[in-house]
Design a protein around this motif. Structure first.
Motif, PDB file in Angstrom:
ATOM      1  N   TYR A 117      10.548  -1.170   4.621  1.00 42.27           N
ATOM      2  CA  TYR A 117      10.831  -0.250   3.524  1.00 42.27           C
ATOM      3  C   TYR A 117      10.967  -0.976   2.190  1.00 42.27           C
ATOM      4  O   TYR A 117      10.582  -0.439   1.153  1.00 42.27           O
ATOM      5  N   SER A 118      11.452  -2.200   2.197  1.00 39.99           N
ATOM      6  CA  SER A 118      11.550  -2.936   0.927  1.00 39.99           C
ATOM      7  C   SER A 118      10.159  -3.257   0.388  1.00 39.99           C
ATOM      8  O   SER A 118       9.930  -3.228  -0.822  1.00 39.99           O
ATOM      9  N   THR A 119       9.204  -3.547   1.282  1.00 42.98           N
ATOM     10  CA  THR A 119       7.824  -3.783   0.855  1.00 42.98           C
ATOM     11  C   THR A 119       7.217  -2.509   0.290  1.00 42.98           C
ATOM     12  O   THR A 119       6.576  -2.522  -0.773  1.00 42.98           O
ATOM     13  N   ILE A 120       7.417  -1.397   0.975  1.00 43.99           N
ATOM     14  CA  ILE A 120       6.884  -0.113   0.522  1.00 43.99           C
ATOM     15  C   ILE A 120       7.450   0.240  -0.860  1.00 43.99           C
ATOM     16  O   ILE A 120       6.733   0.698  -1.740  1.00 43.99           O
ATOM     17  N   ASP A 121       8.743  -0.018  -1.041  1.00 41.18           N
ATOM     18  CA  ASP A 121       9.359   0.252  -2.350  1.00 41.18           C
ATOM     19  C   ASP A 121       8.750  -0.637  -3.435  1.00 41.18           C
ATOM     20  O   ASP A 121       8.486  -0.178  -4.544  1.00 41.18           O
ATOM     21  N   PHE A 122       8.530  -1.926  -3.114  1.00 38.75           N
ATOM     22  CA  PHE A 122       7.914  -2.836  -4.082  1.00 38.75           C
ATOM     23  C   PHE A 122       6.498  -2.370  -4.432  1.00 38.75           C
ATOM     24  O   PHE A 122       6.120  -2.315  -5.601  1.00 38.75           O
ATOM     25  N   LEU A 123       5.710  -2.033  -3.413  1.00 45.97           N
ATOM     26  CA  LEU A 123       4.332  -1.584  -3.651  1.00 45.97           C
ATOM     27  C   LEU A 123       4.306  -0.294  -4.465  1.00 45.97           C
ATOM     28  O   LEU A 123       3.456  -0.132  -5.356  1.00 45.97           O
ATOM     29  N   ALA A 124       5.213   0.614  -4.183  1.00 44.17           N
ATOM     30  CA  ALA A 124       5.269   1.864  -4.950  1.00 44.17           C
ATOM     31  C   ALA A 124       5.619   1.589  -6.414  1.00 44.17           C
ATOM     32  O   ALA A 124       5.049   2.211  -7.311  1.00 44.17           O
ATOM     33  N   LEU A 125       6.534   0.650  -6.631  1.00 41.91           N
ATOM     34  CA  LEU A 125       6.868   0.270  -8.006  1.00 41.91           C
ATOM     35  C   LEU A 125       5.637  -0.303  -8.703  1.00 41.91           C
ATOM     36  O   LEU A 125       5.298   0.101  -9.816  1.00 41.91           O
ATOM     37  N   TRP A 126       4.946  -1.246  -8.049  1.00 40.67           N
ATOM     38  CA  TRP A 126       3.762  -1.864  -8.640  1.00 40.67           C
ATOM     39  C   TRP A 126       2.702  -0.804  -8.937  1.00 40.67           C
ATOM     40  O   TRP A 126       2.138  -0.764 -10.037  1.00 40.67           O
ATOM     41  N   GLU A 127       2.433   0.049  -7.963  1.00 43.47           N
ATOM     42  CA  GLU A 127       1.412   1.092  -8.145  1.00 43.47           C
ATOM     43  C   GLU A 127       1.799   2.058  -9.256  1.00 43.47           C
ATOM     44  O   GLU A 127       0.941   2.488 -10.033  1.00 43.47           O
ATOM     45  N   SER A 128       3.082   2.387  -9.357  1.00 41.02           N
ATOM     46  CA  SER A 128       3.495   3.323 -10.412  1.00 41.02           C
ATOM     47  C   SER A 128       3.313   2.721 -11.804  1.00 41.02           C
ATOM     48  O   SER A 128       3.098   3.439 -12.770  1.00 41.02           O
ATOM     49  N   ARG A 136       8.193   7.563   2.707  1.00 45.45           N
ATOM     50  CA  ARG A 136       9.484   6.886   2.512  1.00 45.45           C
ATOM     51  C   ARG A 136      10.607   7.599   3.251  1.00 45.45           C
ATOM     52  O   ARG A 136      11.553   6.976   3.712  1.00 45.45           O
ATOM     53  N   ASN A 137      10.503   8.915   3.384  1.00 51.16           N
ATOM     54  CA  ASN A 137      11.571   9.691   4.006  1.00 51.16           C
ATOM     55  C   ASN A 137      11.317  10.033   5.473  1.00 51.16           C
ATOM     56  O   ASN A 137      12.102  10.778   6.061  1.00 51.16           O
ATOM     57  N   GLU A 138      10.233   9.482   6.061  1.00 47.96           N
ATOM     58  CA  GLU A 138       9.976   9.715   7.486  1.00 47.96           C
ATOM     59  C   GLU A 138      11.103   9.106   8.309  1.00 47.96           C
ATOM     60  O   GLU A 138      11.593   8.019   8.011  1.00 47.96           O
ATOM     61  N   SER A 139      11.483   9.810   9.352  1.00 44.49           N
ATOM     62  CA  SER A 139      12.502   9.240  10.240  1.00 44.49           C
ATOM     63  C   SER A 139      11.807   8.376  11.292  1.00 44.49           C
ATOM     64  O   SER A 139      10.615   8.529  11.557  1.00 44.49           O
ATOM     65  N   GLY A 140      12.553   7.464  11.860  1.00 44.58           N
ATOM     66  CA  GLY A 140      11.980   6.572  12.874  1.00 44.58           C
ATOM     67  C   GLY A 140      11.409   5.318  12.248  1.00 44.58           C
ATOM     68  O   GLY A 140      11.569   5.043  11.063  1.00 44.58           O
ATOM     69  N   ARG A 141      10.711   4.576  13.068  1.00 44.09           N
ATOM     70  CA  ARG A 141      10.146   3.296  12.637  1.00 44.09           C
ATOM     71  C   ARG A 141       8.912   3.523  11.768  1.00 44.09           C
ATOM     72  O   ARG A 141       8.014   4.280  12.137  1.00 44.09           O
ATOM     73  N   LEU A 142       8.871   2.851  10.651  1.00 44.20           N
ATOM     74  CA  LEU A 142       7.721   2.923   9.756  1.00 44.20           C
ATOM     75  C   LEU A 142       6.624   1.996  10.278  1.00 44.20           C
ATOM     76  O   LEU A 142       6.884   0.833  10.574  1.00 44.20           O
ATOM     77  N   VAL A 143       5.421   2.521  10.432  1.00 43.36           N
ATOM     78  CA  VAL A 143       4.272   1.714  10.825  1.00 43.36           C
ATOM     79  C   VAL A 143       3.207   1.918   9.751  1.00 43.36           C
ATOM     80  O   VAL A 143       2.713   3.025   9.561  1.00 43.36           O
ATOM     81  N   MET A 144       2.890   0.829   9.045  1.00 46.27           N
ATOM     82  CA  MET A 144       1.939   0.924   7.941  1.00 46.27           C
ATOM     83  C   MET A 144       0.898  -0.174   8.080  1.00 46.27           C
ATOM     84  O   MET A 144       1.222  -1.296   8.450  1.00 46.27           O
ATOM     85  N   THR A 145      -0.339   0.175   7.791  1.00 45.39           N
ATOM     86  CA  THR A 145      -1.434  -0.790   7.748  1.00 45.39           C
ATOM     87  C   THR A 145      -2.023  -0.754   6.344  1.00 45.39           C
ATOM     88  O   THR A 145      -1.793   0.215   5.601  1.00 45.39           O
ATOM     89  N   PRO A 146      -2.785  -1.769   5.966  1.00 47.43           N
ATOM     90  CA  PRO A 146      -3.400  -1.729   4.631  1.00 47.43           C
ATOM     91  C   PRO A 146      -4.260  -0.481   4.426  1.00 47.43           C
ATOM     92  O   PRO A 146      -4.158   0.177   3.385  1.00 47.43           O
ATOM     93  N   THR A 147      -5.081  -0.136   5.413  1.00 46.68           N
ATOM     94  CA  THR A 147      -5.959   1.028   5.283  1.00 46.68           C
ATOM     95  C   THR A 147      -5.151   2.308   5.118  1.00 46.68           C
ATOM     96  O   THR A 147      -5.473   3.147   4.272  1.00 46.68           O
ATOM     97  N   ARG A 148      -4.108   2.453   5.924  1.00 48.22           N
ATOM     98  CA  ARG A 148      -3.264   3.649   5.821  1.00 48.22           C
ATOM     99  C   ARG A 148      -2.608   3.724   4.446  1.00 48.22           C
ATOM    100  O   ARG A 148      -2.561   4.780   3.831  1.00 48.22           O
ATOM    101  N   TRP A 196       4.633  -6.754   7.540  1.00 48.37           N
ATOM    102  CA  TRP A 196       5.138  -6.806   6.176  1.00 48.37           C
ATOM    103  C   TRP A 196       5.083  -5.424   5.527  1.00 48.37           C
ATOM    104  O   TRP A 196       6.034  -4.990   4.888  1.00 48.37           O
ATOM    105  N   LEU A 197       3.967  -4.732   5.728  1.00 50.66           N
ATOM    106  CA  LEU A 197       3.802  -3.393   5.148  1.00 50.66           C
ATOM    107  C   LEU A 197       4.722  -2.355   5.792  1.00 50.66           C
ATOM    108  O   LEU A 197       4.954  -1.300   5.212  1.00 50.66           O
TER     109      LEU A 197
END
Length: 172
Positions: free
Chosen positions: A33-44, A59-71, A29-30
Motif C-alpha cells: 500500500y505504501s508503494t501504491i500511495d507513492f505511485l498515485a502521488l507521482w501519477e497525480s 486502495r480501499n479493497e479489503s484483503g491482500r492487495l495483489v498488483m502487477t505492472p500491467t494491472r 513491491w507493487l
C-alpha cells in the motif's frame, strides 16, 4: 523528451534481488500500500488522465492487495510505469519511481539516495550565497555534517569486495 518519458529498466534492478523471478519482486513491491500511495502521488503530479476513482477503489479493497505492472497501468491509466512482453521486454519506470523501487530493493541504495539528497541540498544552499548565507552558522553546520556523513571509503569497499578471498577460504 517530456519528464514522464525518462524511463529506467526496472526489471534489471529487480534481478539484483532475484535473478530468476524479477517479475515476482516487482509484483511484491507493487502489492504494498505504501508503494501504491507513492505511485498515485507521482501519477497525480504528472498524469492528468490518472483514473482517480479506480485508485480509490483499489486502495480501499479489503484483503491482500495483489498488483502487477500491467494491472496498475490498465486500471490507473498510468504513465510512470510501462511493461513490454517479448525479447526486449521488461518493466520500465520513470527514474523517480525507479529510485523508489531501488530503495525497496536494498538498504545501501536507499542510503546512497539519502546522502545524494543531503549533499545536493547543502550545495544548493552554498550556491546561492546571498544574504550572507555562508556566514550563517546553521548552514556552516549543515555543510560540515553533510561532508562528514559521507563515508566514501566504506561505500568503495562495499562495491569493490574481492570474491576470490571468500572462495579461497571456503576451499580450505
Amino acid at each position: 523528451m517530456p519528464r514522464h518519458q525518462v524511463l529506467s529498466q526496472t526489471t534489471d534492478i529487480a534481478k539484483t534481488k532475484n535473478s530468476l523471478e524479477s517479475r515476482v519482486v516487482i509484483s511484491n513491491w507493487l502489492s504494498s500500500y505504501s508503494t501504491i500511495d507513492f505511485l498515485a502521488l507521482w501519477e497525480s503530479l504528472y498524469n492528468p488522465n490518472l483514473n482517480r476513482m479506480e485508485f480509490h477503489t483499489v486502495r480501499n479493497e479489503s484483503g491482500r492487495l495483489v498488483m502487477t505492472p500491467t494491472r496498475w497501468i490498465e486500471k490507473m491509466n498510468a504513465i510512470g510505469i510501462t511493461s513490454k512482453a517479448g525479447k526486449y521486454g521488461g518493466t520500465y519506470a520513470h527514474v523517480d519511481i525507479a529510485f523508489e523501487f531501488a530503495s525497496y530493493i536494498g538498504k545501501v541504495m536507499k542510503y546512497l539516495l539519502m546522502l545524494l539528497f543531503l549533499t545536493g541540498f547543502v550545495l544548493i544552499f552554498a550556491a546561492f550565497r546571498y544574504d550572507g548565507i555562508l556566514e550563517n552558522n546553521m548552514v556552516k553546520g549543515m555543510i560540515l555534517i553533510a561532508v562528514s556523513a559521507v563515508p566514501f571509503k566504506a561505500f568503495v569497499d562495499m562495491f569493490n569486495t574481492d570474491d576470490t578471498e571468500d572462495s579461497e577460504s571456503s576451499e580450505n
